[in-house]
Design an enzyme around this catalytic site. Sequence first.
Site, short mmCIF file in Angstrom:
data_model
loop_
_atom_site.label_atom_id
_atom_site.label_comp_id
_atom_site.label_asym_id
_atom_site.label_seq_id
_atom_site.Cartn_x
_atom_site.Cartn_y
_atom_site.Cartn_z
CD GLU A 280 -1.46 -2.55 1.29
OE1 GLU A 280 -0.72 -2.74 1.78
OE2 GLU A 280 -2.39 -3.20 0.93
CG HIS B 208 -11.88 -8.05 6.02
ND1 HIS B 208 -11.10 -9.34 6.86
CD2 HIS B 208 -11.81 -8.43 4.36
CE1 HIS B 208 -10.28 -9.55 5.80
NE2 HIS B 208 -10.17 -9.28 4.61
C1 LIG Z 1 -2.01 -4.90 4.23
C2 LIG Z 1 -2.75 -5.82 3.32
N1 LIG Z 1 -3.51 -5.98 2.13
C3 LIG Z 1 -3.62 -6.81 1.67
C4 LIG Z 1 -4.47 -7.03 2.21
C5 LIG Z 1 -5.72 -8.47 1.12
N2 LIG Z 1 -5.39 -9.33 0.48
C6 LIG Z 1 -5.06 -10.76 1.64
S1 LIG Z 1 -4.82 -11.86 1.44
C7 LIG Z 1 -3.96 -11.44 -0.51
C8 LIG Z 1 -2.70 -11.63 -0.62
C9 LIG Z 1 -1.63 -12.36 -0.01
O1 LIG Z 1 -0.87 -13.39 -1.01
P1 LIG Z 1 0.05 -14.25 -0.24
O2 LIG Z 1 1.04 -12.99 0.64
O3 LIG Z 1 1.07 -14.22 -1.70
O4 LIG Z 1 -0.72 -15.11 0.11
P2 LIG Z 1 -1.66 -16.87 -0.60
O5 LIG Z 1 -2.53 -16.15 -0.48
O6 LIG Z 1 -1.20 -17.06 -1.85
O7 LIG Z 1 -0.52 -17.52 0.35
C10 LIG Z 1 -3.92 -10.19 -0.79
C11 LIG Z 1 -3.23 -8.67 -1.07
C12 LIG Z 1 -4.61 -7.76 3.10
N3 LIG Z 1 -4.50 -8.76 3.66
N4 LIG Z 1 -3.42 -7.04 3.66
#
Ligand SMILES: Cc1ncc(C[n+]2csc(CCOP(=O)(O)OP(=O)(O)O)c2C)c(N)n1
Lengths: 495, 376
Positions: free
Chosen positions: B111, B181
């Site tokens: 972000e 959320h």
């Molecule tokens: C600071 C923040 N930004 C955005 C999100 C929304 N979000 C939740 S999971 C995710 C993707 C995470 O991907 P990754 O780290 O590759 O983990 P995976 O889900 O693939 O295990 C996002 C963008 C969040 N939870 N926290």
Amino acid sequence: MAIWLSRSKKIAHLLKPKIAYFPQPKIAPSEFSYKIYENHVNSSSFGTLSGENIRSPHVFLDNSATMSALNRQWRRTESTRAGEQVETVPYSDDNYEDENQALDFPGGRVSFTHEMKFISEAADKRIPCYRVLSDDGYPIAGSRFEQVDKETAVKMYKSMVTLQIMDNIFYEAQRQGRISFYLTSTGEEAINIATAAALTSDDVILPQYREPGILLWRGFTLQEFANQCFGNSADYGKGKQMPIHYGSNKHNFFTISSPIATQLPQAAGVAYSLKMDKKEACVVAFTGDGGTSEGDFHAGLNFAAVMDAPVLFICRNNGWAISTPISEQFRSDGVVVKGQAYGIRSIRVDGNDALAVYNTIRAAREMVIHEQKPVLVEALSYRVGHHSTSDDSTKYRPVDEIEHWKTARNPLARFRKWVHKNGWWTDDEESELRGSIRKQLLNAIQVAEKMEKPVLAEMFSDVYDDLPSNLHEQEKSLRETIKRHRQDYPTDVPV
Amino acid sequence: MASSLRRCNLGLILSRFQSISGRSSNGGTRLRRLSTAMISEERVSPYSEGAGNKSINLFSAINQALHIALETDSRAYVFGEDVGFGGVFRCTTGLSDRFGKQRVFNTPLCEQGIVGFAVGLAAMGNRAIAEIQFADYIFPAFDQIVNEAAKFRYRSGNQFNCGGLTIRAPYGAVGHGGHYHSQSPEAFFCHVPGIKVVIPRSPQQAKGLLLSSIRDPNPVVFFEPKWLYRLAVEEVPENDYMLPLSEAEVIREGSDITLVGWGAQLSVMEQACVEAEKDGISCELIDLKTLIPWDKEKIESSVNKTGRLLVSHEAPITGGFGAEISASITERCFLRLEAPVARVCGLDTPFPLVFEPFYLPTKNKILDAIKSTVNY
Ligand SMILES: Cc1ncc(C[n+]2csc(CCOP(=O)(O)OP(=O)(O)O)c2C)c(N)n1
Ligand SMILES: [Mg+2]
């Protein structure tokens, strides 16, 4: 435990598997030379390893050869200006004293060069991925790994199956509207369970959210999982967080927080405390591939390195962060290469090979604890499920890619073949296990669903250690409102 | 079934973030929310007349506004986490196909990167429309917003500005979002001179206010009520139109008490007004729309008429923007006020999952406060 040098039964297993979706980084243009980077000049950290500390030294000890090759490469003459030949002498102990050849600079002497060399943005070869088992479940020829005894292996396999079934059943429960949200670890069972098996229960886990297998391994019961997902009165989080945000103090598992990567700098702090208390334990901090883009990832790695904090960082690189593929997440060769820039020893492992993960984590843990410094592990895997129940991943990725990882690269199937071949596991045991886990889970869900929600007072508790006056006042006023408008409020929350 | 009843009463769960209207609970919470669309349908606003109006939901209205923004300004860009395939709330659907991946794209999961990048892009005279996936995840970008975007113009003596910056983020309760959320972080940003904070209440408003925010020569934080993305449906003109910033709107006229709110909370307040009316209390309901710089005059003149004020928001009451409104109006209308300013807000706890129905400033909490203020 003995170190095995195991032989492949079939030559075919020597063939390097193709990893379907990991994009190849661009090869650097040849006019940029990048020998320094490529050859790991900074080898000092490897030199301190002793056999006593390392049970599987094969993983990384190959650097002396590289070093002399490096020196040879540098010994050449080149022209800097027309008609003038200057011999370039590489950095070595002999010319340490020559002020013109090296710069005395914090962190160690830096040699001078006449060549204007940029470190390449990419090595010409990707960092290989440590692997023990072939897709057929045979140990790959020449692979060295620590033998896992029958008991551990069977427990690992059973836990992987349990995790898989738990995911399926909770996912279904969400589809039926019985819980509000769910997120599976499907495809990443080996990372979950093999990591857990390689740790001790004193190691402190700072999870992202796709690592419930660690809790499962440590004895968090299916009922405890269900209680959290249903947010009932037995949930340790008292119904305050969304499903899958597990946490268990008694299992040394910090409570999951949705904001990505926040746990990573915290891990350095937790580890520093273990260090100061001289604990024979480390912190294991998880992140996804997406998580490595957050500032907190970089803060966490750098703090751990600078503070010599015993953190084992594990990146589950599953190819996707919701709909964002890793090609839009970073341009580096994945995550493993980021460690070195922070001065952190790193390794890439096949995350769908339970034996490889187990060995890697055991070795990494030894280093972290006995050398008191962080290690980064990048485990390559694939998020076989949708990101969560709020997601439909067929909107952004090909179904056959999912299918490939679900079948050909299935971590459970691979490990099962191996335990099966060892004569440790039969088809009968398999079906009995599956039946019994299913039954336990359905029962756990029923119990969790019937149980009351936490009492209303819990809404105000734990904001602080004690209720301050504003919350006292708000609780009182809320209770009066409830008396006036009982119909507005759920009946399953005792007031 | 006992268990399903329990779920309904909780007003929790059941719906996924992407199908709120389809599977939302049929409990009290849902009814509360549905009326936003009703409010808007009742009212005929000047810009919604004529041909080319279609009934669409809030995320489609946002999507239309983004289409128009990209169409009408070749220097406009839309980006953020998962924006490329349409966004987790479908607000950016079709944009990257239409305008290309160079103008509409996924960013890495960061972000502070998203907003920092957007500030730089805007500083070069572009319209940078950045999406933060949830308002709950805006905090890593807090420094870029508070210390950078907000002060870009001021600190350079107006040599530089990042006025083309708009940050969109879904905010607020959704029935099952728990801590991360559900939050309504608007007040943090209202404490920052140099940015504007805008929150729409309905599809029609969302489209016009978003286009104004994008085209406003100042950085704007634009919070979208995610509960209404699918739930709120109203007629929205298909053409390019803008609604003025810093202009509040009286959406229901009355004489006994003024109610001020914004975003999704307005529909809850509207219902309280309707019920109060049955008891003979005439309520004036005002949508503030822009929280800073806010339309003090309109609130002031309304309170000068009614003599009473109630402010309501989902965010915790302490330090919420209601406190600022309350203080300012008390200063301006002290002698006219017949009762203390009432605030019906979220409680001073993190946003709790299971206790959400207790936490929220519900219709009956507002109704009670209307009555006690009028009978003070
Ligand atoms: C600071 C923040 N930004 C955005 C999100 C929304 N979000 C939740 S999971 C995710 C993707 C995470 O991907 P990754 O780290 O590759 O983990 P995976 O889900 O693939 O295990 C996002 C963008 C969040 N939870 N926290
Ligand atoms: Mg990922």
